[in-house]
Design a protein around this motif. Structure first.
Motif, PDB file in Angstrom:
ATOM      1  N   CYS A   1       0.814  -1.215   0.000  1.00 47.63           N
ATOM      2  CA  CYS A   1       0.000   0.000   0.000  1.00 47.63           C
ATOM      3  C   CYS A   1       0.851   1.270   0.000  1.00 47.63           C
ATOM      4  O   CYS A   1       0.582   2.204  -0.751  1.00 47.63           O
ATOM      5  CB  CYS A   1      -0.931  -0.004   1.215  1.00 47.63           C
ATOM      6  SG  CYS A   1      -2.164   1.322   1.207  1.00 47.63           S
ATOM      7  N   PHE A   2       1.890   1.304   0.826  1.00 44.53           N
ATOM      8  CA  PHE A   2       2.738   2.491   0.891  1.00 44.53           C
ATOM      9  C   PHE A   2       3.530   2.665  -0.394  1.00 44.53           C
ATOM     10  O   PHE A   2       3.618   3.770  -0.938  1.00 44.53           O
ATOM     11  CB  PHE A   2       3.681   2.379   2.092  1.00 44.53           C
ATOM     12  CG  PHE A   2       4.630   3.534   2.221  1.00 44.53           C
ATOM     13  CD1 PHE A   2       4.193   4.772   2.662  1.00 44.53           C
ATOM     14  CD2 PHE A   2       5.982   3.383   1.911  1.00 44.53           C
ATOM     15  CE1 PHE A   2       5.071   5.837   2.780  1.00 44.53           C
ATOM     16  CE2 PHE A   2       6.869   4.444   2.029  1.00 44.53           C
ATOM     17  CZ  PHE A   2       6.407   5.671   2.465  1.00 44.53           C
ATOM     18  N   TYR A   3       4.099   1.584  -0.909  1.00 48.41           N
ATOM     19  CA  TYR A   3       4.862   1.663  -2.155  1.00 48.41           C
ATOM     20  C   TYR A   3       4.008   2.192  -3.300  1.00 48.41           C
ATOM     21  O   TYR A   3       4.468   2.955  -4.148  1.00 48.41           O
ATOM     22  CB  TYR A   3       5.401   0.288  -2.537  1.00 48.41           C
ATOM     23  CG  TYR A   3       6.456  -0.266  -1.608  1.00 48.41           C
ATOM     24  CD1 TYR A   3       7.693   0.350  -1.465  1.00 48.41           C
ATOM     25  CD2 TYR A   3       6.219  -1.437  -0.888  1.00 48.41           C
ATOM     26  CE1 TYR A   3       8.670  -0.172  -0.616  1.00 48.41           C
ATOM     27  CE2 TYR A   3       7.186  -1.970  -0.044  1.00 48.41           C
ATOM     28  CZ  TYR A   3       8.399  -1.335   0.083  1.00 48.41           C
ATOM     29  OH  TYR A   3       9.363  -1.856   0.914  1.00 48.41           O
ATOM     30  N   GLN A   4       2.755   1.762  -3.332  1.00 50.09           N
ATOM     31  CA  GLN A   4       1.859   2.139  -4.429  1.00 50.09           C
ATOM     32  C   GLN A   4       1.293   3.542  -4.272  1.00 50.09           C
ATOM     33  O   GLN A   4       0.585   4.028  -5.158  1.00 50.09           O
ATOM     34  CB  GLN A   4       0.718   1.127  -4.504  1.00 50.09           C
ATOM     35  CG  GLN A   4       1.180  -0.276  -4.888  1.00 50.09           C
ATOM     36  CD  GLN A   4       0.108  -1.340  -4.641  1.00 50.09           C
ATOM     37  OE1 GLN A   4      -0.915  -1.083  -4.005  1.00 50.09           O
ATOM     38  NE2 GLN A   4       0.352  -2.550  -5.143  1.00 50.09           N
ATOM     39  N   GLY A   5       1.596   4.188  -3.156  1.00 47.42           N
ATOM     40  CA  GLY A   5       1.085   5.534  -2.924  1.00 47.42           C
ATOM     41  C   GLY A   5      -0.330   5.555  -2.411  1.00 47.42           C
ATOM     42  O   GLY A   5      -0.935   6.634  -2.306  1.00 47.42           O
ATOM     43  N   ASN A   6      -0.875   4.394  -2.057  1.00 47.53           N
ATOM     44  CA  ASN A   6      -2.248   4.314  -1.570  1.00 47.53           C
ATOM     45  C   ASN A   6      -2.343   4.467  -0.060  1.00 47.53           C
ATOM     46  O   ASN A   6      -3.442   4.565   0.480  1.00 47.53           O
ATOM     47  CB  ASN A   6      -2.879   2.992  -2.001  1.00 47.53           C
ATOM     48  CG  ASN A   6      -2.986   2.881  -3.512  1.00 47.53           C
ATOM     49  OD1 ASN A   6      -3.253   3.878  -4.190  1.00 47.53           O
ATOM     50  ND2 ASN A   6      -2.753   1.694  -4.047  1.00 47.53           N
ATOM     51  N   CYS A   7      -1.215   4.433   0.618  1.00 48.90           N
ATOM     52  CA  CYS A   7      -1.137   4.716   2.052  1.00 48.90           C
ATOM     53  C   CYS A   7      -0.082   5.799   2.252  1.00 48.90           C
ATOM     54  O   CYS A   7       0.998   5.737   1.657  1.00 48.90           O
ATOM     55  CB  CYS A   7      -0.736   3.471   2.850  1.00 48.90           C
ATOM     56  SG  CYS A   7      -2.021   2.199   2.981  1.00 48.90           S
ATOM     57  N   ALA A   8      -0.376   6.754   3.104  1.00 51.82           N
ATOM     58  CA  ALA A   8       0.558   7.859   3.320  1.00 51.82           C
ATOM     59  C   ALA A   8       1.695   7.470   4.255  1.00 51.82           C
ATOM     60  O   ALA A   8       2.812   7.987   4.120  1.00 51.82           O
ATOM     61  CB  ALA A   8      -0.190   9.064   3.889  1.00 51.82           C
TER      62      ALA A   8
ATOM     63  N   TRP B   1      13.819  -3.481   8.378  1.00 55.38           N
ATOM     64  CA  TRP B   1      14.178  -4.434   7.319  1.00 55.38           C
ATOM     65  C   TRP B   1      13.671  -4.008   5.946  1.00 55.38           C
ATOM     66  O   TRP B   1      14.142  -4.512   4.933  1.00 55.38           O
ATOM     67  CB  TRP B   1      13.646  -5.831   7.666  1.00 55.38           C
ATOM     68  CG  TRP B   1      12.179  -5.884   7.976  1.00 55.38           C
ATOM     69  CD1 TRP B   1      11.142  -5.852   7.081  1.00 55.38           C
ATOM     70  CD2 TRP B   1      11.573  -5.972   9.269  1.00 55.38           C
ATOM     71  NE1 TRP B   1       9.940  -5.910   7.726  1.00 55.38           N
ATOM     72  CE2 TRP B   1      10.167  -5.992   9.081  1.00 55.38           C
ATOM     73  CE3 TRP B   1      12.082  -6.037  10.562  1.00 55.38           C
ATOM     74  CZ2 TRP B   1       9.275  -6.072  10.150  1.00 55.38           C
ATOM     75  CZ3 TRP B   1      11.186  -6.128  11.621  1.00 55.38           C
ATOM     76  CH2 TRP B   1       9.805  -6.146  11.412  1.00 55.38           C
ATOM     77  N   SER B   2      12.728  -3.067   5.893  1.00 58.23           N
ATOM     78  CA  SER B   2      12.183  -2.607   4.615  1.00 58.23           C
ATOM     79  C   SER B   2      12.876  -1.352   4.090  1.00 58.23           C
ATOM     80  O   SER B   2      12.507  -0.840   3.029  1.00 58.23           O
ATOM     81  CB  SER B   2      10.681  -2.331   4.750  1.00 58.23           C
ATOM     82  OG  SER B   2       9.968  -3.528   5.001  1.00 58.23           O
ATOM     83  N   ALA B   3      13.882  -0.862   4.807  1.00 60.43           N
ATOM     84  CA  ALA B   3      14.495   0.418   4.439  1.00 60.43           C
ATOM     85  C   ALA B   3      15.100   0.396   3.040  1.00 60.43           C
ATOM     86  O   ALA B   3      14.939   1.361   2.271  1.00 60.43           O
ATOM     87  CB  ALA B   3      15.558   0.800   5.467  1.00 60.43           C
ATOM     88  N   ASN B   4      15.800  -0.667   2.698  1.00 58.29           N
ATOM     89  CA  ASN B   4      16.434  -0.719   1.376  1.00 58.29           C
ATOM     90  C   ASN B   4      15.401  -0.599   0.267  1.00 58.29           C
ATOM     91  O   ASN B   4      15.605   0.121  -0.722  1.00 58.29           O
ATOM     92  CB  ASN B   4      17.213  -2.027   1.217  1.00 58.29           C
ATOM     93  CG  ASN B   4      18.514  -2.029   1.988  1.00 58.29           C
ATOM     94  OD1 ASN B   4      19.028  -0.979   2.357  1.00 58.29           O
ATOM     95  ND2 ASN B   4      19.047  -3.212   2.244  1.00 58.29           N
ATOM     96  N   ASP B   5      14.284  -1.307   0.414  1.00 55.64           N
ATOM     97  CA  ASP B   5      13.241  -1.260  -0.611  1.00 55.64           C
ATOM     98  C   ASP B   5      12.579   0.110  -0.674  1.00 55.64           C
ATOM     99  O   ASP B   5      12.246   0.601  -1.761  1.00 55.64           O
ATOM    100  CB  ASP B   5      12.187  -2.338  -0.344  1.00 55.64           C
ATOM    101  CG  ASP B   5      12.710  -3.739  -0.593  1.00 55.64           C
ATOM    102  OD1 ASP B   5      13.675  -3.890  -1.365  1.00 55.64           O
ATOM    103  OD2 ASP B   5      12.148  -4.695  -0.012  1.00 55.64           O
ATOM    104  N   VAL B   6      12.374   0.725   0.491  1.00 56.61           N
ATOM    105  CA  VAL B   6      11.750   2.054   0.515  1.00 56.61           C
ATOM    106  C   VAL B   6      12.655   3.073  -0.172  1.00 56.61           C
ATOM    107  O   VAL B   6      12.195   3.880  -0.990  1.00 56.61           O
ATOM    108  CB  VAL B   6      11.439   2.477   1.969  1.00 56.61           C
ATOM    109  CG1 VAL B   6      11.039   3.956   2.022  1.00 56.61           C
ATOM    110  CG2 VAL B   6      10.327   1.608   2.548  1.00 56.61           C
TER     111      VAL B   6
END
Length: 451
Positions: free
Chosen positions: A286-293, A300-305
Motif C-alpha cells: 500500500c505504501f509503495y503504491q502511494g495508496n497509504c501515506a 528491514w524494509s528500508a532498502n526497498d523504501v
C-alpha cells in the motif's frame, strides 16, 4: 510434573505457532526457538553432555546449529566467521549444521528435551528465558566491561543473568514521503521531538480528509503471530500499559487490562473503525503504491523504501503516546547448551563473533542494525552520519524488551488474540480481561515460572 511425552508435545506446539519479528527477512517470518511449558528439571539433570569430537589436526569439534539455511546473506556470514575462527584456532573447530527456518523449531525442541543439542545454538531472543528456566542453556561468562558495550537488544537475559548474545537487531519505524508531509503542512518529527498522541490523531484525520489515499497508514494488521506483540505491545507500553507486571512477573492484572491499556485498545480499534488503517490488507504494498501515506513496520524494509522513493523517503520515530516512544527489541542470538562438554570453546566462538569486525560484517552483508557502537562505527550505513544511523539511535533510545519471562510465549499468544478481537470490533475491556485471565492461569499452573 506431566510426562516427558506431554512436555515435548506442548513444546513442539508452542514452537509451531510462534512467529519471530527478526532480522534477515523481508518481514517477520517463522523462525522462533521453542519453549517448554514446564521446567524439565529431570531432563536437565540427566542430559548427557554434548560430545566434543576430535577434528582433523587434533582439534576438538564444537557443533553449531543455525536457522539460517534459507537466508543466503546470514548463512554466508556465519560460514565466513566459522571458517575464520577455525583457521585461527589450535584447539577448537566449529562445525555448522544449518536448518531451514521452517524445520529449525522442531529440531531444537526435540533435541532440547532429549539433551542432545550441540554446544552452540542460535535462539530467538524472547524465548531465551524459557530455555534458561528449562535448563537447556547455560549462563554466559560475560564480563561487565563486555556487557556494557552491547545494546539492550543484543542480550538475552533471565533473572539478571545473561544467556545469549546477538550481533544484530531491527527497529520499528514510520515510513513517510517528505513531499506528502510538506504538502499537508505536517511537521517532520525527530528523535528528540516525536509526534504526540494528539498531534498524530490530527495528522491521521488531515490525511484522511485529503481524499488522496485509500488508507492513511498501513500497520501490517493482517500479519499474525509474534508481529502482534513485537509491533503493537510497544504502542501499549507508550500508553502506559504492558503485557505483564514486571515488578513481579506473576500477573498481568492491572497492566494489560487497566486504564492505560484500555486507552490503547480503544485507540487501536479506532484506527480501523474510522478507516485510517486496513484491518486485512492483502499485502504490504500500500505504501509503495502511494495508496497509504504512512507505513508502520520494521527497518528491514528500508532498502526497498529507499530504492522506490529515493530522497523522498523519510524514516520517522514512533509516536509518543504519553510515556515516550517505544519499540521492541531482540532478534537471533547465540547461546551455549547446558549439556555442552566444552563451554570454554563455545564461549570463545561467541566472543569472536561479537568482536566489532564481525558485528560490522553481519550488518554490512544483511543490512541489519549492529548491536555495538564499535561495530556500527565500522559500517557505512550505521556509522555516525550514515543513512541508516537513525535506526541504530532508535534501537538504543526507545527499545523496551519483551518481558524476560519463561511464560512470554503465552503472553504473546494471548495478546495477539486480544488484539485481533479489538481490531475486529470486539469489546476492548472484555478482550483484555480474557487475556489477563488466561495469562495469570498459565503463570499459576507453572508455579510462577521461577519468580
Amino acid at each position: 510434573m506431566r510426562s516427558r511425552t506431554l512436555s515435548l508435545v506442548s513444546l513442539l506446539l508452542i514452537a509451531a505457532v510462534l512467529l519471530a519479528a527478526c532480522g534477515g527477512a523481508a518481514e517477520p517470518a517463522a523462525a522462533p526457538a521453542p519453549a517448554a511449558t514446564e521446567a524439565p528439571a529431570e531432563a536437565a539433570a540427566t542430559a548427557a553432555p554434548a560430545e566434543a569430537a576430535p577434528a582433523a589436526g587434533g582439534k576438538t569439534t564444537l557443533g553449531l546449529w543455525t536457522h539460517s539455511a534459507g537466508n543466503e546473506n546470514e548463512m554466508n556470514v556465519i560460514t565466513q566467521m566459522v571458517d575464520s575462527f577455525n583457521a585461527m584456532q589450535d584447539q577448537y573447530a566449529v562445525s555448522i549444521e544449518a536448518f531451514p527456518q521452517a524445520s529449525y523449531n522442531d529440531s531444537v525442541a526435540a533435541a532440547s528435551v532429549a539433551g542432545s543439542l550441540p554446544c552452540i545454538i542460535d535462539l530467538d531472543q524472547p524465548t531465551v528465558p524459557n530455555f534458561a528456566w528449562s535448563g537447556y542453556v547455560q549462563e554466559l561468562p560475560i564480563s561487565e566491561e563486555m556487557l556494557a558495550k552491547i545494546s539492550t537488544g543484543g542480550v538475552g537475559m533471565y533473572q539478571d543473568k545473561v544467556y545469549s548474545l546477538g550481533q544484530f537487531d531491527v527497529a520499528l519505524v514510520n515510513y513517510a514521503r517528505k513531499s506528502v508531509l510538506e504538502k499537508h503542512g505536517i511537521r517532520i518529527p525527530t528523535l528528540d521531538e516525536p509526534w504526540t498522541l494528539d498531534e498524530f490523531n490530527t495528522i491521521l484525520q488531515t490525511l484522511k480528509d485529503s481524499g488522496e489515499f485509500d488508507y492513511v497508514i498501513d500497520v501490517n494488521a493482517a500479519w499474525t503471530g509474534e508481529w502482534w506483540s513485537y509491533a503493537y505491545s510497544p504502542l501499549l507500553q507508550s500508553f502506559g500499559g504492558d503485557l505483564i507486571d514486571r515488578a513481579s512477573f506473576t500477573s498481568a492484572e492491572g497492566v494489560l487490562n487497566g486504564e492505560e491499556a484500555l486507552a490503547w485498545g480503544e485507540w487501536f480499534q479506532n484506527l480501523f473503525a474510522e478507516g485510517y488503517a486496513n484491518p486485512q490488507p492483502a499485502d504490504d504494498q500500500c505504501f509503495y503504491q502511494g495508496n497509504c501515506a504512512l507505513w508502520y513496520t520494521g527497518s528491514w524494509s528500508a532498502n526497498d523504501v529507499v530504492k522506490d522513493l529515493g530522497d523522498d523517503a523519510l524514516f520517522l520515530p514512533t509516536v509518543d503516546f504519553g510515556n515516550g516512544p517505544t519499540i521492541g527489541g531482540g532478534s537471533w542470538q547465540w547461546g551455549i547448551s547446558a549439556n555442552c562438554e566444552d563451554p570454554d570453546g563455545a564461549w570463545q566462538f561467541i566472543e569472536y563473533v561479537m568482536q566489532p569486525e564481525n558485528v560490522a560484517l553481519m550488518s554490512e552483508k544483511t543490512g541489519l542494525v549492529p548491536t555495538t557502537a564499535e561495530g556500527a562505527a565500522l559500517t557505512e550505513n550505521y556509522k555516525e552520519g550514515g543513512p541508516y544511523r537513525v535506526f541504530y539511535e532508535m534501537a538504543n533510545r526507545f527499545t523496551k524488551m519483551r518481558p524476560a519471562t519463561p511464560g512470554y510465549l503465552r503472553l504473546s499468544s494471548e495478546f495477539e488474540q486480544a488484539g485481533l478481537k479489538i481490531r475486529d470490533g470486539g469489546n476492548v475491556q472484555d478482550a483484555l480481561d480474557d487475556a489477563v485471565d488466561a495469562i495469570d492461569q498459565d503463570i499459576a499452573d507453572n508455579n510462577n515460572y521461577g519468580f
